[in-house]
Design a protein around this motif. Structure first.
Motif, PDB file in Angstrom:
ATOM      1  N   GLY A  56       8.899 -34.116  20.881  1.00  0.00           N
ATOM      2  CA  GLY A  56       9.466 -34.994  19.613  1.00  0.00           C
ATOM      3  C   GLY A  56       8.991 -36.780  20.502  1.00  0.00           C
ATOM      4  N   PRO A  57       9.208 -37.564  19.368  1.00  0.00           N
ATOM      5  CA  PRO A  57       9.424 -38.768  19.391  1.00  0.00           C
ATOM      6  C   PRO A  57      10.392 -39.524  20.286  1.00  0.00           C
ATOM      7  CG  PRO A  57      10.506 -38.414  16.742  1.00  0.00           C
ATOM      8  CD  PRO A  57       9.567 -37.229  17.756  1.00  0.00           C
ATOM      9  N   LEU A  58      11.541 -38.919  20.854  1.00  0.00           N
ATOM     10  CA  LEU A  58      12.719 -39.290  21.571  1.00  0.00           C
ATOM     11  C   LEU A  58      13.137 -38.506  22.248  1.00  0.00           C
ATOM     12  CD1 LEU A  58      15.291 -39.936  18.448  1.00  0.00           C
ATOM     13  CD2 LEU A  58      13.989 -41.440  19.307  1.00  0.00           C
ATOM     14  N   ASP A  59      11.969 -37.309  22.821  1.00  0.00           N
ATOM     15  CA  ASP A  59      12.064 -36.887  23.851  1.00  0.00           C
ATOM     16  C   ASP A  59      12.208 -38.041  25.620  1.00  0.00           C
ATOM     17  OD1 ASP A  59      13.063 -35.020  22.339  1.00  0.00           O
ATOM     18  OD2 ASP A  59      11.517 -33.767  22.264  1.00  0.00           O
ATOM     19  N   ASN A  60      13.375 -37.260  26.515  1.00  0.00           N
ATOM     20  CA  ASN A  60      12.728 -38.296  27.520  1.00  0.00           C
ATOM     21  C   ASN A  60      12.910 -39.209  27.535  1.00  0.00           C
ATOM     22  OD1 ASN A  60      12.109 -37.183  30.267  1.00  0.00           O
ATOM     23  ND2 ASN A  60       9.701 -38.409  30.146  1.00  0.00           N
ATOM     24  N   LYS A  61      13.598 -40.402  26.707  1.00  0.00           N
ATOM     25  CA  LYS A  61      13.832 -41.522  26.392  1.00  0.00           C
ATOM     26  C   LYS A  61      15.428 -41.784  26.708  1.00  0.00           C
ATOM     27  CE  LYS A  61      10.096 -42.831  23.561  1.00  0.00           C
ATOM     28  NZ  LYS A  61       9.121 -41.214  24.020  1.00  0.00           N
ATOM     29  N   ASP A  62      16.114 -42.444  27.317  1.00  0.00           N
ATOM     30  CA  ASP A  62      17.542 -43.115  27.040  1.00  0.00           C
ATOM     31  C   ASP A  62      17.747 -43.886  26.118  1.00  0.00           C
ATOM     32  OD1 ASP A  62      17.506 -41.639  29.035  1.00  0.00           O
ATOM     33  OD2 ASP A  62      16.813 -43.254  30.980  1.00  0.00           O
ATOM     34  N   PHE A  63      18.369 -44.062  25.194  1.00  0.00           N
ATOM     35  CA  PHE A  63      19.063 -44.681  24.196  1.00  0.00           C
ATOM     36  C   PHE A  63      20.084 -44.968  23.526  1.00  0.00           C
ATOM     37  CE2 PHE A  63      17.061 -40.739  22.239  1.00  0.00           C
ATOM     38  CZ  PHE A  63      18.127 -39.822  21.724  1.00  0.00           C
ATOM     39  N   ASN A  64      20.769 -46.387  22.822  1.00  0.00           N
ATOM     40  CA  ASN A  64      22.156 -46.190  22.199  1.00  0.00           C
ATOM     41  C   ASN A  64      22.337 -45.027  21.707  1.00  0.00           C
ATOM     42  OD1 ASN A  64      22.373 -47.438  23.930  1.00  0.00           O
ATOM     43  ND2 ASN A  64      22.044 -49.420  22.118  1.00  0.00           N
ATOM     44  N   LEU A  65      23.320 -44.405  20.830  1.00  0.00           N
ATOM     45  CA  LEU A  65      24.328 -43.298  20.292  1.00  0.00           C
ATOM     46  C   LEU A  65      25.149 -43.889  19.365  1.00  0.00           C
ATOM     47  CD1 LEU A  65      24.148 -39.452  22.467  1.00  0.00           C
ATOM     48  CD2 LEU A  65      22.599 -40.566  20.954  1.00  0.00           C
ATOM     49  N   LEU A  66      25.852 -44.428  20.039  1.00  0.00           N
ATOM     50  CA  LEU A  66      27.101 -44.843  19.103  1.00  0.00           C
ATOM     51  C   LEU A  66      27.889 -45.782  19.750  1.00  0.00           C
ATOM     52  CD1 LEU A  66      29.342 -44.558  16.928  1.00  0.00           C
ATOM     53  CD2 LEU A  66      30.341 -42.731  18.250  1.00  0.00           C
ATOM     54  N   GLN A  67      27.586 -47.446  19.299  1.00  0.00           N
ATOM     55  CA  GLN A  67      28.484 -48.528  19.779  1.00  0.00           C
ATOM     56  C   GLN A  67      30.135 -48.411  19.672  1.00  0.00           C
ATOM     57  OE1 GLN A  67      26.858 -52.218  18.582  1.00  0.00           O
ATOM     58  NE2 GLN A  67      28.714 -53.130  18.114  1.00  0.00           N
ATOM     59  N   PHE A  68      30.657 -48.872  20.654  1.00  0.00           N
ATOM     60  CA  PHE A  68      32.313 -49.145  21.094  1.00  0.00           C
ATOM     61  C   PHE A  68      32.622 -50.125  21.061  1.00  0.00           C
ATOM     62  CE2 PHE A  68      32.072 -44.698  22.465  1.00  0.00           C
ATOM     63  CZ  PHE A  68      32.228 -43.871  21.609  1.00  0.00           C
ATOM     64  N   ASN A  69      33.293 -50.718  20.053  1.00  0.00           N
ATOM     65  CA  ASN A  69      33.281 -52.331  20.207  1.00  0.00           C
ATOM     66  C   ASN A  69      34.971 -51.807  20.204  1.00  0.00           C
ATOM     67  OD1 ASN A  69      31.517 -53.034  18.592  1.00  0.00           O
ATOM     68  ND2 ASN A  69      32.059 -52.590  17.325  1.00  0.00           N
ATOM     69  N   VAL A  70      35.694 -52.256  21.284  1.00  0.00           N
ATOM     70  CA  VAL A  70      37.266 -52.523  21.997  1.00  0.00           C
ATOM     71  C   VAL A  70      37.535 -53.655  21.156  1.00  0.00           C
ATOM     72  CG1 VAL A  70      38.780 -52.417  23.672  1.00  0.00           C
ATOM     73  CG2 VAL A  70      36.169 -51.711  23.786  1.00  0.00           C
ATOM     74  N   VAL A  71      38.913 -52.612  20.147  1.00  0.00           N
ATOM     75  CA  VAL A  71      40.106 -54.047  19.707  1.00  0.00           C
ATOM     76  C   VAL A  71      41.218 -53.690  20.119  1.00  0.00           C
ATOM     77  CG1 VAL A  71      38.748 -54.099  17.155  1.00  0.00           C
ATOM     78  CG2 VAL A  71      40.137 -52.054  17.961  1.00  0.00           C
ATOM     79  N   ALA A  72      42.411 -54.198  19.204  1.00  0.00           N
ATOM     80  CA  ALA A  72      43.537 -54.486  19.602  1.00  0.00           C
ATOM     81  C   ALA A  72      43.532 -52.911  20.053  1.00  0.00           C
ATOM     82  CB  ALA A  72      44.591 -55.129  18.791  1.00  0.00           C
ATOM     83  N   SER A  73      45.187 -52.767  21.694  1.00  0.00           N
ATOM     84  CA  SER A  73      46.040 -51.143  21.514  1.00  0.00           C
ATOM     85  C   SER A  73      46.314 -51.676  20.150  1.00  0.00           C
ATOM     86  CB  SER A  73      46.799 -51.733  22.650  1.00  0.00           C
ATOM     87  OG  SER A  73      47.483 -52.501  22.134  1.00  0.00           O
ATOM     88  N   THR A  74      46.823 -49.705  19.873  1.00  0.00           N
ATOM     89  CA  THR A  74      47.933 -49.712  19.039  1.00  0.00           C
ATOM     90  C   THR A  74      49.106 -49.601  19.797  1.00  0.00           C
ATOM     91  OG1 THR A  74      47.623 -47.237  19.451  1.00  0.00           O
ATOM     92  CG2 THR A  74      46.034 -47.279  17.868  1.00  0.00           C
TER      93      THR A  74
END
Length: 567
Positions: A309-327
Motif C-alpha cells: 500500500g502507499p503508506l506501507d513500510n513507512k514511518d509517519f505521524n498519526l496524531l499530534q499532542f500539544n501539551v497545555v496547562a495541567s488540570t
C-alpha cells in the motif's frame, strides 16, 4: 440511559511562537466521542455522510451519529439492556467485542437484526475494567459495515481499578483513541470497501495527523486498532518510554515500560504517558511501519509478494499532542503493581488444534481453519461448561493473523514455544499468530454460560479474511454439575427443529400473540415472511434448501430470534 456531552479538549494556553499557531490553525482537532451510560443503552445504526475532506460528502454508517459511535460506560456487576435499532436497509448485528456474555447476547452472525427492527439483549456486566468495543458481525458483510464507520468503544470500570491512582477523567486526562486505516477514492473521497490498498489513517474519524491537547501530567490513552487488515506499530517521535497498563480485557500484573506497541486488528491497549513539565511542547505518536516484521500488513510485504500500500513500510505521524496547562489535581506518578492475573492450570486440560492454511496454499486472500471454511451449519468444536481448554493455533500461511475468540477472555501461554512478553500476559481476546509455521498456545475456561443450540465464534480479525470464510464456531454445553444454561425469558418454541416441510412456533407465554414471522438465511436475506395474529402458528418451510436459518418472531414491540435448521 444518560447522554454526557464532554467538551472537546480546549486550548488552555496561548502559543507564543508562530509555528505552533500555524499548526493549530491548519490541523483539525480530534473529537472525544460522546458517552452513554445507565441500565438501558439505546444505539441506532443508520446510513449517513461525513466530510472527511473539505467539500466532499462521504457516505458512511454510524451508531447515533454520522461515523463511529458513542463510548458506552459500564460498571462491573450492573444489569444492562442494549437496544440496538437497525435503521439500515440491510441486515446487521452488533457484537460486544471482548465482553463475557451468553451466545444469545453476543451479537455474532447467529443474532441478526433485520432492517427496521430492534434487538434488545440484556445481561450482567461480568468483565474487568478495560477498554472493549462494539461493531457489526454479519457474515459476509462485516467488512463493509465496519469500514463505513459502524464501531464504537466500551469502557468497563470496576472497584479494583478505581482504587489505583490512574487518570480516569474522560476527555481531560483519559482519552479514547480509535485508530483506523482506510482507503478513500482519490477523486470522489468515498470509502472503498476493500482493505488491500489503504491510503490514509484516521484517529476518532479524523484524517491526516490531527491534534489533541493534553495536560502537562500523566495521561491515559485508550488505543483501539479498528482497522480491517493493517497493523500499527505505535511509538513517539522523541522515542519516549510509556507504560502499558492493560491488555484487551483487563489490567496487567504491573505496568510495562516500552517504546513501541504493536496492535493487530481488534486489539486494544491502555497506556500511560507522562507529559509533566512539558507545557508548550509538541509531540507526535507515529506509525513505525518500517519496524514491523516482514510480511505484517502495514510494513514490508517481504516474501509474501502481496500488494504494498502507499503508506506501507513507512514511518509517519498519526496524531499530534500539544501539551497545555495541567488540570486540577493532576496524576503525576505511574503505578507499578496493578493486579494479580491467575492463569488457569494447564495440566490435564483438553486441547483444540487450529491449523491455518492458505487456500490454495500460496493464497494471500483465502484461508482456512483445519482445511475448511466457515459453514454456519457445522460446529467445529464442542466443549463443556467449566472445562479448562488449551487452544494451539499453528499458522502455516505466509502472513500473520489476529486470532479472536468470542464470549470470554483467554491467557496466552506461549508464542513460538516461548513465554509471551509481559504486555501480553494479561487477559486477551485477540492474539497475533506469526506466519511461516508460527504457533500460539492459549488457555481459557467458560464458567458461566452453556448453550447447546447457539455457538460462539472464533475467527481471524482481518475482516476480509473473516468474511471470506476464515471463521469457525464452537458449542459450550451446559454444565451437569449445577450451573445451567441461562434461559431467555422470551424464548421461542419452534418445532420440529431440524425441520423439513413445516415448523410450528409459539412463545413461552400463553398470552403472547405472534404478529409476524420472518425467516432469513445466514447472509441476512429474507426467504420467508408472513403476517399472523395467533399465539401458535405453522410456517411452511418446504421451499427452503438444507442449511441454517434464523427465525425472527414479532410480538408487540419485540422481535425474538432463534436458529432453525432445515434438513
Amino acid at each position: 440511559m444518560t447522554y454526557n456531552h464532554y467538551p472537546k479538549c480546549a486550548i488552555a494556553c496561548i502559543w507564543l511562537f508562530a509555528n505552533s499557531i500555524t499548526v493549530l490553525i491548519a490541523q483539525p482537532a480530534i473529537p472525544m466521542p460522546d458517552t452513554v451510560s445507565g441500565n438501558v443503552i439505546d444505539l441506532t445504526l443508520a446510513n449517513s455522510s461525513k466530510q472527511f475532506f473539505n467539500g466532499f460528502n462521504t457516505s458512511t454508517i454510524g451508531y447515533n451519529g454520522s461515523y463511529l459511535g458513542p463510548t458506552i460506560i459500564l460498571n462491573k456487576g450492573q444489569e444492562v439492556t442494549m437496544n440496538v435499532h437497525n435503521n439500515l436497509s440491510d441486515t446487521t448485528t452488533t457484537h460486544w467485542h471482548g465482553l463475557h456474555v451468553a451466545p444469545m447476547n453476543d451479537g455474532s452472525p447467529h443474532n441478526p437484526i433485520l432492517p427496521g427492527t430492534t434487538w434488545s439483549p440484556g445481561f450482567t456486566v461480568m468483565d474487568n475494567a478495560a477498554t472493549y468495543w462494539y461493531h457489526p458481525h454479519l457474515h459476509g458483510k462485516t467488512l463493509n459495515q465496519v469500514l463505513l464507520g459502524a464501531a464504537g468503544l466500551i469502557i468497563v470500570r470496576d472497584p479494583e481499578e478505581e482504587v489505583l491512582t490512574l487518570p480516569r477523567r474522560y476527555g481531560f486526562d483519559d482519552f479514547p483513541l480509535i485508530f483506523q486505516w482506510q482507503h478513500f477514492d482519490a477523486a470522489s473521497k468515498q470509502i472503498i470497501l476493500d482493505d488491500v490498498a489503504d491510503n490514509t489513517t484516521l484517529v476518532n474519524g479524523v484524517v491526516a495527523a490531527p491534534y489533541l491537547n493534553v495536560p502537562a501530567q500523566v495521561v491515559r490513552l485508550r488505543i483501539l486498532n479498528a482497522s480491517s487488515r493493517r497493523f500499527f506499530e505505535f511509538g513517539f517521535n522523541d522515542n519516549r518510554s510509556f507504560k502499558q497498563i492493560t491488555s484487551d480485557d483487563g489490567l496487567l500484573n504491573a505496568a510495562v515500560s516500552m517504546t513501541r506497541l504493536m496492535l493487530g486488528s481488534g486489539e486494544r491497549a491502555e497506556i500511560l504517558v507522562d507529559f509533566s513539565g512539558q507545557e508548550g511542547n509538541t509531540f507526535f505518536i507515529k506509525q513505525f511501519g518500517s519496524e514491523l516484521p516482514a510480511g505484517y500488513p502495514g510494513g514490508d510485504v517481504g516474501m509474501m509478494g502481496g500488494t504494498l500500500g502507499p503508506l506501507d513500510n513507512k514511518d509517519f505521524n498519526l496524531l499530534q499532542f500539544n501539551v497545555v496547562a495541567s488540570t486540577s489535581n493532576p496524576v503525576t506518578t505511574m503505578p507499578g503493581a496493578l493486579t494479580t492475573n491467575v492463569v488457569y492450570p494447564a495440566a490435564g486440560a483438553a486441547n483444540f488444534n487450529v491449523r491455518i492454511t492458505g487456500f490454495p496454499m500460496m493464497s494471500q486472500t483465502n484461508f482456512t481453519f483445519n482445511g475448511v471454511q466457515y459453514d454456519p451449519a457445522v460446529i467445529n468444536m464442542t466443549t463443556n461448561q467449566n472445562t479448562i481448554m488449551t487452544w494451539t493455533i499453528t499458522n502455516q500461511s505466509m502472513m500473520p493473523h489476529p486470532f479472536h475468540i468470542h464470549g470470554n477472555h483467554f491467557y496466552v501461554l506461549s508464542i513460538d514455544g516461548a513465554t509471551p512478553p509481559a504486555n501480553l500476559r494479561g487477559r486477551k481476546d485477540v492474539v497475533i499468530v506469526p506466519p511461516f509455521g508460527g504457533t500460539v498456545k492459549l488457555i481459557t475456561q467458560y464458567l458461566d454460560f452453556g448453550d447447546p443450540d447457539i455457538p460462539y465464534m472464533f475467527h481471524c480479525h482481518i475482516l476480509s479474511h473473516e468474511d471470506g470464510g476464515m471463521m469457525g464456531q464452537f458449542i459450550v454445553n451446559p454444565s451437569t454439575t449445577g450451573i445451567q444454561k441461562l434461559e431467555n425469558d422470551n424464548k421461542i418454541f419452534a418445532y420440529p427443529n431440524p425441520a423439513q416441510n413445516y415448523i410450528n412456533i409459539k412463545l413461552n407465554s400463553a398470552v403472547s400473540i405472534i404478529s409476524k414471522v420472518v425467516i432469513v438465511n445466514t447472509m441476512g436475506q429474507t426467504v420467508y415472511s408472513h403476517q399472523f395474529d395467533s399465539a401458535v402458528i405453522q410456517a411452511s418451510t418446504q421451499h427452503l434448501i438444507n442449511g441454517s436459518y434464523f427465525i425472527n418472531v414479532f410480538s408487540g414491540n419485540h422481535v425474538l430470534t432463534q436458529k432453525l435448521v432445515i434438513e
